[in-house]
Motif scaffolding. Structure first.
Motif, PDB file in Angstrom:
ATOM      1  N   GLU A  59       0.818  -1.204   0.000  1.00  9.53           N
ATOM      2  CA  GLU A  59       0.000   0.000   0.000  1.00  9.53           C
ATOM      3  C   GLU A  59       0.859   1.265   0.000  1.00  9.53           C
ATOM      4  O   GLU A  59       0.469   2.285  -0.577  1.00  9.53           O
ATOM      5  CB  GLU A  59      -0.956  -0.021   1.186  1.00  9.53           C
ATOM      6  CG  GLU A  59      -1.982  -1.157   1.093  1.00  9.53           C
ATOM      7  CD  GLU A  59      -3.220  -0.925   1.917  1.00  9.53           C
ATOM      8  OE1 GLU A  59      -3.088  -0.492   3.082  1.00  9.53           O
ATOM      9  OE2 GLU A  59      -4.329  -1.169   1.393  1.00  9.53           O
ATOM     10  N   LEU A  62       1.722   1.936  -3.602  1.00  7.45           N
ATOM     11  CA  LEU A  62       0.578   2.528  -4.297  1.00  7.45           C
ATOM     12  C   LEU A  62       0.429   4.006  -3.952  1.00  7.45           C
ATOM     13  O   LEU A  62       0.146   4.835  -4.832  1.00  7.45           O
ATOM     14  CB  LEU A  62      -0.706   1.769  -3.943  1.00  7.45           C
ATOM     15  CG  LEU A  62      -0.764   0.290  -4.322  1.00  7.45           C
ATOM     16  CD1 LEU A  62      -2.064  -0.328  -3.826  1.00  7.45           C
ATOM     17  CD2 LEU A  62      -0.633   0.106  -5.823  1.00  7.45           C
ATOM     18  N   ARG A  63       0.643   4.335  -2.698  1.00  8.18           N
ATOM     19  CA  ARG A  63       0.543   5.746  -2.295  1.00  8.18           C
ATOM     20  C   ARG A  63       1.605   6.595  -2.968  1.00  8.18           C
ATOM     21  O   ARG A  63       1.332   7.737  -3.374  1.00  8.18           O
ATOM     22  CB  ARG A  63       0.641   5.870  -0.770  1.00  8.18           C
ATOM     23  CG  ARG A  63      -0.578   5.362  -0.013  1.00  8.18           C
ATOM     24  CD  ARG A  63      -0.558   5.815   1.433  1.00  8.18           C
ATOM     25  NE  ARG A  63       0.565   5.253   2.180  1.00  8.18           N
ATOM     26  CZ  ARG A  63       0.515   4.101   2.839  1.00  8.18           C
ATOM     27  NH1 ARG A  63      -0.604   3.370   2.841  1.00  8.18           N
ATOM     28  NH2 ARG A  63       1.565   3.665   3.507  1.00  8.18           N
ATOM     29  N   THR A  66       0.600   7.165  -6.516  1.00  8.36           N
ATOM     30  CA  THR A  66      -0.477   8.153  -6.522  1.00  8.36           C
ATOM     31  C   THR A  66       0.065   9.562  -6.296  1.00  8.36           C
ATOM     32  O   THR A  66      -0.354  10.518  -6.961  1.00  8.36           O
ATOM     33  CB  THR A  66      -1.514   7.808  -5.439  1.00  8.36           C
ATOM     34  OG1 THR A  66      -2.137   6.555  -5.759  1.00  8.36           O
ATOM     35  CG2 THR A  66      -2.588   8.876  -5.347  1.00  8.36           C
ATOM     36  N   TRP A  75      -3.627  12.344 -11.542  1.00 11.66           N
ATOM     37  CA  TRP A  75      -4.463  11.509 -10.669  1.00 11.66           C
ATOM     38  C   TRP A  75      -5.889  12.038 -10.559  1.00 11.66           C
ATOM     39  O   TRP A  75      -6.856  11.281 -10.591  1.00 11.66           O
ATOM     40  CB  TRP A  75      -3.820  11.424  -9.281  1.00 11.66           C
ATOM     41  CG  TRP A  75      -4.514  10.486  -8.342  1.00 11.66           C
ATOM     42  CD1 TRP A  75      -4.816   9.174  -8.557  1.00 11.66           C
ATOM     43  CD2 TRP A  75      -4.980  10.803  -7.031  1.00 11.66           C
ATOM     44  NE1 TRP A  75      -5.447   8.637  -7.460  1.00 11.66           N
ATOM     45  CE2 TRP A  75      -5.556   9.622  -6.508  1.00 11.66           C
ATOM     46  CE3 TRP A  75      -4.954  11.957  -6.249  1.00 11.66           C
ATOM     47  CZ2 TRP A  75      -6.118   9.566  -5.229  1.00 11.66           C
ATOM     48  CZ3 TRP A  75      -5.509  11.908  -4.968  1.00 11.66           C
ATOM     49  CH2 TRP A  75      -6.086  10.723  -4.473  1.00 11.66           C
ATOM     50  N   ASN A 113      -7.115  -3.185  -6.358  1.00 12.35           N
ATOM     51  CA  ASN A 113      -7.401  -2.259  -5.261  1.00 12.35           C
ATOM     52  C   ASN A 113      -7.879  -0.914  -5.787  1.00 12.35           C
ATOM     53  O   ASN A 113      -7.798   0.085  -5.080  1.00 12.35           O
ATOM     54  CB  ASN A 113      -6.148  -2.070  -4.418  1.00 12.35           C
ATOM     55  CG  ASN A 113      -4.919  -2.013  -5.292  1.00 12.35           C
ATOM     56  OD1 ASN A 113      -4.768  -1.085  -6.086  1.00 12.35           O
ATOM     57  ND2 ASN A 113      -4.079  -3.017  -5.214  1.00 12.35           N
ATOM     58  N   HIS A 115      -6.575   0.999  -7.916  1.00 10.43           N
ATOM     59  CA  HIS A 115      -5.482   1.964  -8.064  1.00 10.43           C
ATOM     60  C   HIS A 115      -5.227   2.267  -9.528  1.00 10.43           C
ATOM     61  O   HIS A 115      -5.217   1.376 -10.378  1.00 10.43           O
ATOM     62  CB  HIS A 115      -4.193   1.403  -7.457  1.00 10.43           C
ATOM     63  CG  HIS A 115      -2.960   2.138  -7.898  1.00 10.43           C
ATOM     64  ND1 HIS A 115      -2.590   3.359  -7.368  1.00 10.43           N
ATOM     65  CD2 HIS A 115      -2.033   1.838  -8.849  1.00 10.43           C
ATOM     66  CE1 HIS A 115      -1.475   3.769  -7.956  1.00 10.43           C
ATOM     67  NE2 HIS A 115      -1.118   2.867  -8.849  1.00 10.43           N
ATOM     68  N   GLY A 119      -7.093   8.504 -11.450  1.00 10.37           N
ATOM     69  CA  GLY A 119      -8.007   7.936 -10.479  1.00 10.37           C
ATOM     70  C   GLY A 119      -9.452   7.935 -10.925  1.00 10.37           C
ATOM     71  O   GLY A 119      -9.880   8.741 -11.752  1.00 10.37           O
TER      72      GLY A 119
END
Length: 431
Positions: A59, A62-63, A66, A75, A113, A115, A119
């Motif tokens: 995670e 992924l952050r 992003t 995004w 997820n 992602h 977005g």
């Protein structure tokens, strides 16, 4: 009629491709991050000793992706300009989502997820349309982008999945310390993202009888709250899991936590699913195209018995059928997305819901067929986790259930087709 991709959109796709190559691919390759995408992916992503939840390292990656995408202005693309986005249309989002998924597995777009470097924010339009105050809209929309607010979606129940009108979760008026509010009792299931959510958009019956569409309200319950309990995380076909069963026992929220009008909650749920379904359909189409193209390339180079696999009609014809369906589906998805952009958001439910359902259920079937065919064409290596087809199949198989079971979506199409709902109600409804 012009079916070509607008020059501005093509230029943006090229800009995104450049960003992926210069920013995302190097991040994907650094520090053995590739373990989250190669044959080790399911184990690397899953904390098996912590209820099967996503590992923190996964995670965190992924952050970071992003963060980079947001800094580059990608995004929030689909969000309104006042929230830092570009007001990206449903049509552009459909094209972008197909384009990304057709690239295969990668940090640029991992749907397990939700992602993506571009977005998908159905919650933004949901709060924009149904927020009861400007303060509530700002709190949850801007807070969502800033990471201070994350809202899970509490609609499905253990005993009531597709039929939300018979939900057992109840909210009754109750004033505490002079503040009017609601006491909630019930249970939800598949409440995705609760391990990281700050709130759960909890749908409850506040009036009316079981089976009635009216009388269901949406209440934003803080997580944690006294009486809210995450009972268990349900392990699934494709791990990790962030899909828990949640109970509500005497949970209280003020009336200011209500989203939308009292008793009008199902319209809020529909607002969420239409944007989500058309974009997810485009992603399933892209993944299907990836499976088809990889199979074609493999069949051209694999030469059992001294001849390329591609010369065999047993290989050709199933891929021909899949490619034909993909071409037809692409036109329906883009036409439907374009139609969605031409009318007010709240009208989609009444005028285009059947077309959105057509796109979604057929795309989800198609990608499962394409992934299965890719495994067959590739033989033993296709069945292994050293190819991505089993992951694509396991992931997209869920969407034949979770985006509204395909049977429910077909029932929606039938209601429009036979005039029980939608524009044909005025004509066929008289028969």
């Amino acid at each position: 009629m012009d079916f070509s991709i607008p020059a501005e959109l093509q230029a943006y796709l090229e800009e995104l491709d450049t960003f992926i190559e210069t920013e995302i691919k190097p991040l994907e390759a650094a520090d053995d991050n590739i373990r989250f995408f190669d044959h080790r992916r399911e184990h690397s992503r899953t904390d098996w000793d912590n209820q099967g939840l996503p590992r923190e390292e996964w995670e965190a990656l992924l952050r970071e992706a992003t963060r980079r995408a947001d800094a580059a202005g990608h995004w929030r693309f689909s969000a309104p300009e006042k929230y830092g986005g570009r007001g990206g249309s449903n049509l552009w989002m459909a094209v972008i989502r197909e384009h990304f998924a057709a690239k295969g597995l990668g940090l640029h777009n991992d749907l397990q997820n939700e992602h993506s470097i571009v977005g998908n924010f159905p919650f933004v339009e949901m709060f924009e349309q149904f927020g009861i105050s400007d303060a509530q809209k700002a709190e949850f929309i801007l807070g969502g982008f800033e990471g201070t607010r994350r809202t899970a979606f509490g609609l499905t129940e253990p005993e009531h999945g597709s039929d939300a009108t018979h939900m057992k979760t109840r909210a009754v008026p109750e004033t505490r310390d002079g503040v009017p509010g609601w006491r909630i009792d019930g249970e939800k299931m598949w409440t995705t993202g609760m391990h990281a959510a700050t709130h759960c958009a909890t749908f409850c019956r506040t009036s009316g009888a079981d089976g009635e569409a009216k009388g269901i309200s949406c209440l934003l319950v803080p997580n944690p709250s006294p009486g809210l309990k995450i009972e268990e995380y349900l392990w699934t076909f494709n791990m990790p899991t962030d899909h828990p069963r949640v109970s509500f026992t005497g949970v209280w929220v003020p009336d200011s936590a209500r989203l939308g009008p009292e008793g009008g909650g199902l319209s809020i749920a529909q607002s969420f699913v239409h944007q989500n379904r058309i974009r997810q359909a485009a992603s399933s189409l892209g993944a299907a195209v990836y499976c088809i193209e990889e199979s074609v390339r493999y069949a051209r180079t694999r030469k059992p018995f001294g001849e390329a696999l591609a010369k065999n009609q047993a290989i050709q014809f199933p891929l021909v059928e899949l490619a034909t369906q993909a071409e037809m589906l692409r036109l329906l998805i883009r036409k439907t997305a374009w139609d969605m952009d031409q009318i007010p958001h709240r009208e989609i439910e009444h005028r285009l819901s059947d077309k959105v359902s057509m796109c979604n259920y057929w795309a989800n079937r198609l990608v499962c067929k394409a992934a299965d065919r890719a495994m067959q064409v590739h033989g033993g290596i296709g069945y292994s986790r050293h190819k991505p087809f089993e992951h694509i199949y396991r992931h997209h198989r869920r969407y034949r259930i979770t985006e509204g079971a395909e049977e429910i979506q077909m029932r929606k199409v039938a209601a429009y087709l036979f005039g029980y709902l939608g524009p044909r109600r005025e004509t066929l409804g008289r028969l």
